[in-house]
Design a protein around this motif. Structure first.
Motif, mmCIF file in Angstrom:
data_model
loop_
_atom_site.group_PDB
_atom_site.id
_atom_site.type_symbol
_atom_site.label_atom_id
_atom_site.label_comp_id
_atom_site.label_asym_id
_atom_site.label_seq_id
_atom_site.Cartn_x
_atom_site.Cartn_y
_atom_site.Cartn_z
ATOM 1 N N THR A 93 -0.574 6.740 0.647
ATOM 2 C CA THR A 93 0.287 7.354 -0.624
ATOM 3 C C THR A 93 -0.361 7.066 -1.744
ATOM 4 O OG1 THR A 93 2.135 7.194 0.961
ATOM 5 C CG2 THR A 93 2.809 7.541 -1.467
ATOM 6 N N ILE A 94 -0.301 7.862 -2.632
ATOM 7 C CA ILE A 94 -1.021 7.841 -3.987
ATOM 8 C C ILE A 94 0.477 7.729 -5.002
ATOM 9 C CG2 ILE A 94 -2.557 8.399 -6.176
ATOM 10 C CD1 ILE A 94 -3.813 7.374 -3.214
ATOM 11 N N HIS A 95 0.982 6.828 -5.325
ATOM 12 C CA HIS A 95 2.326 6.893 -5.880
ATOM 13 C C HIS A 95 2.195 7.357 -7.419
ATOM 14 C CE1 HIS A 95 4.403 4.731 -2.665
ATOM 15 N NE2 HIS A 95 3.278 4.200 -2.508
ATOM 16 N N PRO A 96 3.096 8.502 -7.702
ATOM 17 C CA PRO A 96 3.056 8.868 -9.171
ATOM 18 C C PRO A 96 3.657 7.935 -10.014
ATOM 19 C CG PRO A 96 4.693 10.013 -7.949
ATOM 20 C CD PRO A 96 4.027 9.003 -6.972
ATOM 21 N N VAL A 97 2.978 6.966 -10.618
ATOM 22 C CA VAL A 97 3.653 5.856 -11.665
ATOM 23 C C VAL A 97 3.259 5.997 -12.991
ATOM 24 C CG1 VAL A 97 4.005 4.294 -9.652
ATOM 25 C CG2 VAL A 97 1.844 4.192 -11.031
ATOM 26 N N GLY A 98 2.100 6.962 -13.321
ATOM 27 C CA GLY A 98 1.751 7.164 -14.550
ATOM 28 C C GLY A 98 0.367 6.529 -14.836
ATOM 29 N N GLN A 99 0.321 5.959 -16.151
ATOM 30 C CA GLN A 99 -0.969 5.431 -16.384
ATOM 31 C C GLN A 99 -0.918 3.910 -15.834
ATOM 32 O OE1 GLN A 99 -3.292 6.762 -18.393
ATOM 33 N NE2 GLN A 99 -4.580 5.009 -18.345
ATOM 34 N N GLY A 100 -1.413 4.039 -14.622
ATOM 35 C CA GLY A 100 -1.515 2.646 -13.832
ATOM 36 C C GLY A 100 -1.944 2.874 -12.466
ATOM 37 N N ALA A 101 -1.617 2.031 -11.558
ATOM 38 C CA ALA A 101 -2.185 2.257 -9.976
ATOM 39 C C ALA A 101 -1.192 1.320 -9.124
ATOM 40 C CB ALA A 101 -3.451 1.326 -10.065
ATOM 41 N N PHE A 102 -0.821 2.291 -8.099
ATOM 42 C CA PHE A 102 0.210 2.073 -7.041
ATOM 43 C C PHE A 102 -0.276 2.469 -6.014
ATOM 44 C CE2 PHE A 102 4.477 1.566 -5.248
ATOM 45 C CZ PHE A 102 4.236 0.415 -4.378
ATOM 46 N N TYR A 103 -1.298 2.056 -5.096
ATOM 47 C CA TYR A 103 -1.659 2.946 -3.961
ATOM 48 C C TYR A 103 -1.191 2.082 -2.492
ATOM 49 C CZ TYR A 103 -4.696 4.400 -7.734
ATOM 50 O OH TYR A 103 -5.196 4.437 -8.680
ATOM 51 N N SER A 104 -0.743 2.764 -1.505
ATOM 52 C CA SER A 104 -0.248 2.179 -0.296
ATOM 53 C C SER A 104 -0.753 3.003 0.961
ATOM 54 C CB SER A 104 1.333 2.026 -0.375
ATOM 55 O OG SER A 104 1.844 3.277 -0.298
ATOM 56 N N GLU A 105 -0.738 2.246 1.947
ATOM 57 C CA GLU A 105 -0.989 2.749 3.115
ATOM 58 C C GLU A 105 -0.324 2.004 4.211
ATOM 59 O OE1 GLU A 105 -5.789 3.102 2.561
ATOM 60 O OE2 GLU A 105 -5.251 2.141 4.550
ATOM 61 N N THR A 106 0.197 2.785 5.577
ATOM 62 C CA THR A 106 1.094 2.516 6.458
ATOM 63 C C THR A 106 0.180 2.263 7.561
ATOM 64 O OG1 THR A 106 3.047 2.627 5.238
ATOM 65 C CG2 THR A 106 3.163 2.508 7.560
ATOM 66 N N LEU A 107 0.218 1.679 8.742
ATOM 67 C CA LEU A 107 -0.451 1.479 9.853
ATOM 68 C C LEU A 107 0.703 1.668 11.025
ATOM 69 C CD1 LEU A 107 -2.853 0.941 7.875
ATOM 70 C CD2 LEU A 107 -3.710 -0.504 9.703
ATOM 71 N N HIS A 108 0.498 2.678 11.916
ATOM 72 C CA HIS A 108 1.716 2.979 12.656
ATOM 73 C C HIS A 108 1.138 3.145 14.103
ATOM 74 C CE1 HIS A 108 5.505 4.112 14.793
ATOM 75 N NE2 HIS A 108 4.812 5.225 15.093
ATOM 76 N N ARG A 109 1.466 2.255 14.914
ATOM 77 C CA ARG A 109 1.124 2.782 16.344
ATOM 78 C C ARG A 109 2.210 2.895 16.934
ATOM 79 N NH1 ARG A 109 -4.089 -0.832 18.362
ATOM 80 N NH2 ARG A 109 -4.036 0.885 19.836
ATOM 81 N N PRO A 110 2.284 4.260 17.633
ATOM 82 C CA PRO A 110 3.439 4.794 18.451
ATOM 83 C C PRO A 110 3.911 3.696 19.444
ATOM 84 C CG PRO A 110 1.652 6.419 18.355
ATOM 85 C CD PRO A 110 1.307 5.036 18.127
ATOM 86 N N GLU A 111 3.079 3.037 20.131
ATOM 87 C CA GLU A 111 3.619 2.324 21.225
ATOM 88 C C GLU A 111 4.074 1.037 20.864
ATOM 89 O OE1 GLU A 111 -0.660 1.233 21.319
ATOM 90 O OE2 GLU A 111 0.480 2.798 20.655
#
Length: 382
Positions: free
Chosen positions: A12-30
């Protein structure tokens, strides 16, 4: 591609404006145990938009497994305090600070004009009791490329050379890893220290300890600028870069979708693509004046073909841009820049965005919350 899905990664590239906030989520179904990763968290001017993104990012009390910090400018770190109040941060990976905190004091001062001598103590305080892992600057004699042997985040020592990919949990989440590169050259930092200690002030030579006195910083600013530029060739945007990608390409494959929501298109998915799952996060790295690109080429040798998404350095600034970065990333599918609209920095450069658009989908992410950019990657056994 038909995959028996064993892992899903959502960027996810979060829309915060003049800055940076990037996140990732790792999900394993089991496994009911998602892993969360953040790269930078800040904005200028500080705003409720960033606070809203932080508060809606995860359920209360969630854990952020790794927080990557590219560098210490406010628009990349001033959300850390709220982030650590809202969630538990387990590990923080950042450029080496022990022994080099003076560098970040003067770099920040020359860039912002603010003589803030508490940058590093403030960062330490903001992340609470998280384990801090420092990525050492590279040495002239050790420009080896990245090892194939991953290192578990729990097994990494406090000072890390960046030559092993980082996995969160060998047993459950070893399918995905992160490669960090601190492009600073140790020899340049040592040369800068020597040059600074030859600056005259009030009838004597400066000491490194003097740099923690705001009044002295202000008095020697022109001399600091001169020696800084003589060593770093005019660049003052050194950022730790990070490559996020599939760890096991022999046994596993990926299929990715890119989603851009905005006011005109509420859910437009780009065509999916196979096995090009890496994202290269560049922070504010200077690819024009400095040898950042050469450093990445040596460290990531061969992995550039796995990069499908690129964070354009320094919010799409023309001063930091090098078209050879795009030429090097031969399979690039999308590139993005985060910026305020409007902002006094004139980011992003229309020239940079136009050029990037000839190589890939190019996407601007501003502060409007409907402007979020996401990528979903399914990982399965071949």
């Amino acid at each position: 591609m038909n995959l028996r899905k064993e892992l899903q990664v959502v960027r996810t590239i979060h829309p915060v404006g003049q800055g940076a906030f990037y996140s990732e989520t790792l999900h394993r179904p089991e496994i009911n145990n998602d892993k969360h990763i953040v790269y930078d968290c800040g904005v200028l001017p500080y705003s409720s938009r960033l606070e809203e993104e932080i508060k809606n990012f995860l359920p209360d009390g969630s854990t952020i497994d790794i927080m990557f910090i590219s560098h210490f400018h406010a628009d990349h770190v001033n959300g850390l305090k709220l982030l650590s109040r809202k969630y538990k941060i387990k590990n923080v990976v950042l450029p080496q600070i022990d022994g080099y905190d003076w560098l970040y004091v003067i770099e920040n001062y020359l860039t912002t004009g603010i003589a803030d001598v508490n940058i590093i103590p403030d960062i330490r305080g903001a992340v609470g009791d998280a384990k801090i892992i420092q990525v050492a600057p590279r040495d002239e004699n050790s420009d080896r490329n990245v090892s194939d042997e991953s290192a578990s985040i729990d097994g990494i020592v406090d000072l890390f050379n960046g030559q092993s990919p980082i996995v969160i949990d060998r047993q459950n989440f070893a399918l995905w890893h992160y490669i960090v590169v601190n492009p600073l050259l140790k020899g340049d930092m040592d040369a800068l220290r020597t040059a600074i200690e030859n600056i005259d002030y009030d009838g004597r030579k400066i000491t490194i300890g003097d740099l923690y006195k705001p009044e002295i910083l202000v008095a020697i600013r022109k001399d600091l600028q001169a020696v800084y530029k003589s060593v770093f060739k005019g660049g003052n945007e050194y950022s730790m870069c990070m490559l996020s990608e599939l760890a096991d390409r022999k046994d596993y494959g990926t299929y990715s979708w890119l989603n851009r929501r905005n006011r005109l298109c509420m859910g437009c998915w780009c065509d999916g693509y196979n096995d090009i799952d890496g994202c290269l996060y560049c922070g504010d790295a200077d690819f024009f004046h400095c040898d950042t690109l050469d450093c990445l080429k040596k460290r990531l040798r061969g992995r550039e073909n796995n990069v499908g998404m690129l964070q354009l350095p320094h919010h799409g600034s023309k001063e930091n841009f090098n078209i050879e970065l795009l030429n090097w990333l031969g399979n690039l599918m999308a590139s993005f820049a985060c910026y305020g609209n409007p902002n006094r920095y004139n980011h992003p450069s229309s020239d940079v965005m136009g050029t990037a658009g000839t190589y890939s989908h190019v996407i601007g992410v501003n502060q409007f919350k409907s402007n979020v950019l996401t990528e979903r990657i399914d990982v399965g056994r071949k």
